[in-house]
Design an enzyme around this catalytic site. Structure first.
Site, PDB file in Angstrom:
ATOM      1  N   ASP A  97      -3.455   1.256  -5.576  1.00 22.29           N
ATOM      2  CA  ASP A  97      -3.229   2.418  -4.716  1.00 22.29           C
ATOM      3  C   ASP A  97      -4.522   3.222  -4.540  1.00 22.29           C
ATOM      4  OD1 ASP A  97      -1.792   4.159  -3.158  1.00 22.29           O
ATOM      5  OD2 ASP A  97      -0.883   5.242  -4.841  1.00 22.29           O
ATOM      6  N   ASN A 153      -6.495   3.200  -1.516  1.00 20.66           N
ATOM      7  CA  ASN A 153      -7.466   2.685  -0.541  1.00 20.66           C
ATOM      8  C   ASN A 153      -7.710   3.695   0.580  1.00 20.66           C
ATOM      9  OD1 ASN A 153      -7.301   0.355  -2.011  1.00 20.66           O
ATOM     10  ND2 ASN A 153      -6.239  -0.857  -0.469  1.00 20.66           N
ATOM     11  N   HIS A 164      -9.188  -0.681   2.639  1.00 21.46           N
ATOM     12  CA  HIS A 164      -8.501  -1.905   2.222  1.00 21.46           C
ATOM     13  C   HIS A 164      -9.517  -3.037   1.988  1.00 21.46           C
ATOM     14  CE1 HIS A 164      -4.742   0.046   2.832  1.00 21.46           C
ATOM     15  NE2 HIS A 164      -4.778   0.038   4.155  1.00 21.46           N
ATOM     16  N   THR A 207       7.752  -4.002   1.283  1.00 23.93           N
ATOM     17  CA  THR A 207       8.677  -4.034   2.432  1.00 23.93           C
ATOM     18  C   THR A 207       8.542  -2.730   3.235  1.00 23.93           C
ATOM     19  OG1 THR A 207      10.376  -3.366   0.844  1.00 23.93           O
ATOM     20  CG2 THR A 207      10.430  -5.644   1.547  1.00 23.93           C
ATOM     21  N   ASN A 228       5.774  -1.073   3.658  1.00 21.32           N
ATOM     22  CA  ASN A 228       4.484  -1.039   4.370  1.00 21.32           C
ATOM     23  C   ASN A 228       4.587  -1.492   5.834  1.00 21.32           C
ATOM     24  OD1 ASN A 228       2.408  -1.923   1.471  1.00 21.32           O
ATOM     25  ND2 ASN A 228       2.959   0.092   2.293  1.00 21.32           N
ATOM     26  N   TRP A 229       5.691  -2.182   6.194  1.00 24.49           N
ATOM     27  CA  TRP A 229       5.866  -2.567   7.607  1.00 24.49           C
ATOM     28  C   TRP A 229       5.960  -1.335   8.501  1.00 24.49           C
ATOM     29  CZ3 TRP A 229       4.647  -7.298   8.761  1.00 24.49           C
ATOM     30  CH2 TRP A 229       4.938  -8.354   7.901  1.00 24.49           C
ATOM     31  N   ARG A 232       4.020   1.206   8.463  1.00 21.62           N
ATOM     32  CA  ARG A 232       2.697   1.789   8.757  1.00 21.62           C
ATOM     33  C   ARG A 232       2.325   1.500  10.214  1.00 21.62           C
ATOM     34  NH1 ARG A 232      -1.209   1.950   3.487  1.00 21.62           N
ATOM     35  NH2 ARG A 232       0.401   2.714   2.093  1.00 21.62           N
ATOM     36  N   ARG A 267       4.528   6.654 -10.124  1.00 22.17           N
ATOM     37  CA  ARG A 267       5.722   6.083  -9.479  1.00 22.17           C
ATOM     38  C   ARG A 267       5.705   4.560  -9.611  1.00 22.17           C
ATOM     39  NH1 ARG A 267       4.328   9.706  -5.281  1.00 22.17           N
ATOM     40  NH2 ARG A 267       3.079   8.137  -4.243  1.00 22.17           N
ATOM     41  N   LEU A 268       6.891   3.939  -9.478  1.00 22.78           N
ATOM     42  CA  LEU A 268       6.956   2.470  -9.481  1.00 22.78           C
ATOM     43  C   LEU A 268       6.965   1.895  -8.065  1.00 22.78           C
ATOM     44  CD1 LEU A 268       9.278   1.111 -12.305  1.00 22.78           C
ATOM     45  CD2 LEU A 268       6.892   0.601 -11.873  1.00 22.78           C
TER      46      LEU A 268
HETATM   47  C1  FPP Z   1      -2.417   1.050  -1.115  1.00 19.37           C
HETATM   48  O1  FPP Z   1      -3.359   2.000  -0.688  1.00 19.37           O
HETATM   49  C2  FPP Z   1      -2.858  -0.294  -0.798  1.00 19.37           C
HETATM   50  C3  FPP Z   1      -2.231  -1.141   0.060  1.00 19.37           C
HETATM   51  C4  FPP Z   1      -1.004  -0.790   0.785  1.00 19.37           C
HETATM   52  C5  FPP Z   1      -2.795  -2.458   0.373  1.00 19.37           C
HETATM   53  C6  FPP Z   1      -3.411  -3.232  -0.733  1.00 19.37           C
HETATM   54  C7  FPP Z   1      -4.219  -4.299  -0.144  1.00 19.37           C
HETATM   55  C8  FPP Z   1      -5.454  -4.685  -0.543  1.00 19.37           C
HETATM   56  C9  FPP Z   1      -6.142  -4.182  -1.724  1.00 19.37           C
HETATM   57  C10 FPP Z   1      -6.199  -5.657   0.290  1.00 19.37           C
HETATM   58  C11 FPP Z   1      -6.144  -7.081   0.082  1.00 19.37           C
HETATM   59  C12 FPP Z   1      -5.293  -7.652  -0.955  1.00 19.37           C
HETATM   60  C13 FPP Z   1      -5.287  -8.968  -1.242  1.00 19.37           C
HETATM   61  C14 FPP Z   1      -4.390  -9.492  -2.294  1.00 19.37           C
HETATM   62  C15 FPP Z   1      -6.145  -9.921  -0.543  1.00 19.37           C
HETATM   63  P1  FPP Z   1      -2.940   3.130   0.330  1.00 19.37           P
HETATM   64  O2  FPP Z   1      -3.342   2.677   1.693  1.00 19.37           O
HETATM   65  O3  FPP Z   1      -1.491   3.451   0.192  1.00 19.37           O
HETATM   66  O4  FPP Z   1      -3.824   4.319  -0.159  1.00 19.37           O
HETATM   67  P2  FPP Z   1      -3.524   5.881  -0.014  1.00 19.37           P
HETATM   68  O5  FPP Z   1      -2.294   6.144  -0.851  1.00 19.37           O
HETATM   69  O6  FPP Z   1      -4.759   6.513  -0.575  1.00 19.37           O
HETATM   70  O7  FPP Z   1      -3.329   6.149   1.448  1.00 19.37           O
END
Ligand code: FPP
Length: 241
Positions: A20, A22, A37, A66, A68-69, A71, A194-195
């Protein structure tokens, strides 16, 4: 101070990771979310290597839920493309360290090019037994448990299973990857407590390690720190010692 792996007595067999932060990392660096990402994908490669070095058998990462779709389509599309590019760049790492790739989640919901790219590496690494890298994609734990319940009910209805004999093992046997042991350690980055619908059944007795570090900044040394913290824990599984 760096962690000496030799000093760690208890190496977990299975580590699960909620990657988490990114988006926040990208924002703090004045970059787009997808750049966050992309940097996160570099962390995955670093941790993949670190886990193999530490002798961890299973590493499961929560790459796409599930939920994340929901977004924006641009971000979903960017993540799917990143997945393909990341697999291209991890391929050598997987072979060098004899790591088997597996996927858990709603595979059929993923775009065809992503499924094809995943299948290629799943097939190419299928015979490796030292380490397994599990990518949770379009994964949701409640859906996984509901799917298991449906399959158990179908078997009971068909007379293949006695409802009186349904126990914890029956449920565990009908989850997506029944042969994989439960994670002993779950790591979540970026400080959220959180989980998020991740491995609800499998994490029942796992140790949690939460770090404030954003996922794109989380590399090998952070992973080893988490293993060190795990070593200092006293695991009782509800009993006394
Ligand atoms: C959560 O950060 C991260 C994700 C929803 C995506 C995770 C994906 C990767 C690390 C990329 C590639 C993975 C592989 C296995 C090749 P967020 O976007 O929710 O961060 P935020 O809470 O700060 O907005």
């Amino acid at each position: 101070m760096s962690v000496d792996l030799q000093n760690l007595e208890n190496i977990p067999r299975h580590v699960a990771l909620i990657m988490d932060g990114n988006g926040r990392w990208a924002q703090e660096h004045g970059l787009s979310r997808i750049e966050g990402h992309k940097e996160g994908a570099q962390s995955v490669r670093s941790v993949l290597r670190a886990a193999a070095r530490a002798g961890i058998e299973y590493l499961t990462v929560y790459a796409f839920s599930t939920e994340n779709w929901k977004r924006p389509p641009q971000e979903v599309d960017g993540l799917m493309k990143l997945l393909i590019n990341s697999l291209n760049s991890y391929e050598q790492e997987l072979h060098d360290n004899k790591i088997r790739l597996r996927v858990m989640g709603q595979f059929e919901r993923l775009p065809l090019p992503v499924r094809m790219r995943l299948q290629k590496t799943i097939d190419a690494t299928a015979d490796y037994t030292d380490h397994t890298f599990i990518v949770a994609l379009s994964y949701g734990s409640r859906t996984e448990i509901a799917d298991a319940a449906r399959r158990i009910a179908e078997k009971a209805k068909a007379g293949k299973l006695d409802p009186k004999k349904i126990d914890e093992q029956t449920v565990a046997d009908h989850l997506y990857l029944p042969d994989v042991p439960d994670p002993e350690l779950m790591i979540r980055t970026s400080g959220e407590l959180r989980l998020s619908n991740f491995l609800l059944w499998q994490l029942s007795y796992s140790e949690f390690y939460i770090t404030e570090t954003y996922w794109p900044d989380f590399r090998e040394e952070h992973f080893f720190k988490a293993l060190e913290a795990y070593n200092a824990r006293d695991r009782r599984y509800g009993g006394v010692r």
